[in-house]
Design a protein around this motif. Structure first.
Motif, PDB file in Angstrom:
ATOM      1  N   TYR A 257       0.851  -1.178   0.000  1.00 46.31           N
ATOM      2  CA  TYR A 257       0.000   0.000   0.000  1.00 46.31           C
ATOM      3  C   TYR A 257       0.889   1.230   0.000  1.00 46.31           C
ATOM      4  O   TYR A 257       2.005   1.221   0.493  1.00 46.31           O
ATOM      5  N   VAL A 258       0.347   2.321  -0.569  1.00 41.08           N
ATOM      6  CA  VAL A 258       1.150   3.525  -0.734  1.00 41.08           C
ATOM      7  C   VAL A 258       0.677   4.650   0.177  1.00 41.08           C
ATOM      8  O   VAL A 258       1.420   5.610   0.400  1.00 41.08           O
ATOM      9  N   GLU A 259      -0.572   4.533   0.649  1.00 42.78           N
ATOM     10  CA  GLU A 259      -1.071   5.551   1.569  1.00 42.78           C
ATOM     11  C   GLU A 259      -1.905   4.891   2.647  1.00 42.78           C
ATOM     12  O   GLU A 259      -2.550   3.844   2.407  1.00 42.78           O
ATOM     13  N   HIS A 260      -1.958   5.522   3.804  1.00 41.90           N
ATOM     14  CA  HIS A 260      -2.719   4.989   4.916  1.00 41.90           C
ATOM     15  C   HIS A 260      -3.526   6.124   5.552  1.00 41.90           C
ATOM     16  O   HIS A 260      -3.006   7.207   5.797  1.00 41.90           O
ATOM     17  N   TYR A 261      -4.838   5.873   5.784  1.00 40.76           N
ATOM     18  CA  TYR A 261      -5.710   6.853   6.428  1.00 40.76           C
ATOM     19  C   TYR A 261      -6.442   6.190   7.595  1.00 40.76           C
ATOM     20  O   TYR A 261      -6.693   4.975   7.568  1.00 40.76           O
ATOM     21  N   VAL A 262      -6.794   6.981   8.556  1.00 38.73           N
ATOM     22  CA  VAL A 262      -7.784   6.584   9.549  1.00 38.73           C
ATOM     23  C   VAL A 262      -9.020   7.431   9.261  1.00 38.73           C
ATOM     24  O   VAL A 262      -8.977   8.664   9.386  1.00 38.73           O
ATOM     25  N   MET A 263     -10.112   6.757   8.858  1.00 42.76           N
ATOM     26  CA  MET A 263     -11.280   7.489   8.365  1.00 42.76           C
ATOM     27  C   MET A 263     -12.559   7.143   9.134  1.00 42.76           C
ATOM     28  O   MET A 263     -12.697   6.018   9.647  1.00 42.76           O
ATOM     29  N   GLU A 264     -13.453   8.134   9.197  1.00 48.46           N
ATOM     30  CA  GLU A 264     -14.790   7.873   9.747  1.00 48.46           C
ATOM     31  C   GLU A 264     -15.571   7.090   8.688  1.00 48.46           C
ATOM     32  O   GLU A 264     -15.709   7.535   7.550  1.00 48.46           O
TER      33      GLU A 264
END
Length: 363
Positions: A257-264
């Protein structure tokens, strides 16, 4: 001399009166033979004229009959009176059928009465009723009549489709068997001159009600279980620098993976009959793996992994999906409600060529 003349004149007058009463007052009967239409009968009569004898014997004549000698002739002893009964033959065409009648009637009206032929309302007669009867007279009668019959009409049933999100997609069940209905029609048929001119349904009865067939089709999509990732860290050496990238393994296959988010993260679904049923903003179908995003953050077509949900693709939007928010598609309303609102790790995969629909088992 005068009295002698008176006696002679009186005697002559009495003689003249006596001889003049010989014809008017027949004292001696005459023997007369009447041949009436071939039947011979002898009469002894004191009648003076032929017509008197016929009347006395109750012999009537029609306008078509002939008498010889004439009815006005005086009777003579030994006279033979011949009566020829003439009955003209008339042709009447009734509703196209030819009928022959011999008659003593004087007019068409009398003939119809004799033969019990009634001219009812609506009928047409080709000659006036007072037309004189003559041999070979031909006329036509057209009458109005009605008849009726019963016919039956089969009413085919229709098929109604209902959707059930508890049945797997592609599964179909017959909930109610269909049955055709039956109608009974009473049909009035009108005729004029023997020809049919109209048919009208005067009464309709439902003998059997139509029972529509009801089929239930499943809409529940198959759920592809995505194993939890096994996260590994590996070092990649380059000639000038050293960097660290992350990978995880799904079903034994490593993904970078190239990006990581913590999302609602929230959830949504579509039901048959909804305005946007099985439609997305990108044009792709709805399926488990479809993710609604803010396109300014994650573009359409982006392949990503969502913690607890698995691999999906950005392909839909929503009015409330702004910034670091995503909306996950589920097959049923119950699943969407159960998911609720959560904070989830979201990974943008390095390999954007993954066929998410195939991976999720969508055909």
């Amino acid at each position: 001399m005068r009295s002698g003349k008176r006696i002679a004149l009186l005697s002559g007058l009495m003689f003249a009166l006596g001889t003049g009463s010989i014809v008017a007052y027949q004292n001696t009967p005459n023997t007369v033979v009447i041949v009436d239409n071939g039947k011979t009968t002898q009469y002894e009569t004191k009648d003076v004229y032929v017509n008197e004898l016929l009347k006395a014997q109750g012999i009537t004549l029609s306008v078509h009959d002939t008498v010889e000698p004439a009815p006005s002739e005086a009777l003579e002893n030994g006279m033979k009176i011949v009566i020829d009964r003439i009955e003209p033959e008339v042709e009447i065409i009734i509703n196209g059928k030819l009928n022959f009648y011999t008659t003593t009637a004087e007019t068409v009206e009398q003939l119809l009465l004799q033969e019990d032929i009634f001219i009812e309302e609506g009928a047409e007669l080709s000659v006036p009723l007072d037309t004189k009867i003559s041999d070979d007279l031909v006329f036509e009668i057209l009458t109005y009549s009605t008849d009726s019959y019963i016919e039956y009409e089969e009413i085919p049933f229709e098929t109604e489709i209902q959707f059930d999100d508890t049945l797997d997609e592609g599964v179909e069940k017959v909930l109610v068997e269909g049955a055709n209905g039956t109608l009974e029609h009473i049909v009035l048929v009108e005729y004029f001159g023997g020809e049919k001119i109209a048919e009208t349904v005067t009464h309709q009865t439902t003998l059997h009600e139509v029972q529509n067939e009801i089929i239930v089709q499943g809409t529940k999509k198959a759920v592809v279980e995505v194993p939890a990732p096994v996260v590994e860290t590996k070092k990649v050496e380059t000639a000038t620098t050293q960097s660290v990238t992350e990978t995880y393994t799904l079903a034994g296959v490593p993904y970078e993976y190239v990006e990581h988010y913590v999302m609602e993260t929230t959830a949504y679904t579509h039901q048959p009959g909804d305005r946007w049923y099985n439609q997305t903003a990108s044009g792709m179908p709805t399926f488990v793996g479809m993710i609604a995003v803010d396109r300014s953050v994650i573009p359409f077509g982006t392949v990503m992994y969502v913690e607890g949900y698995g691999i999906g693709i950005a392909g839909d939007t929503g009015g409330a999906i702004k910034g670091n928010k995503i909306d996950l598609y589920f097959d049923t309303y119950a699943e969407a409600i159960q998911f609720g609102r959560q904070q989830k790790n979201v990974y943008i995969l390095a390999d954007q060529t993954i066929d998410v629909l195939a991976l999720r088992g969508v055909k």
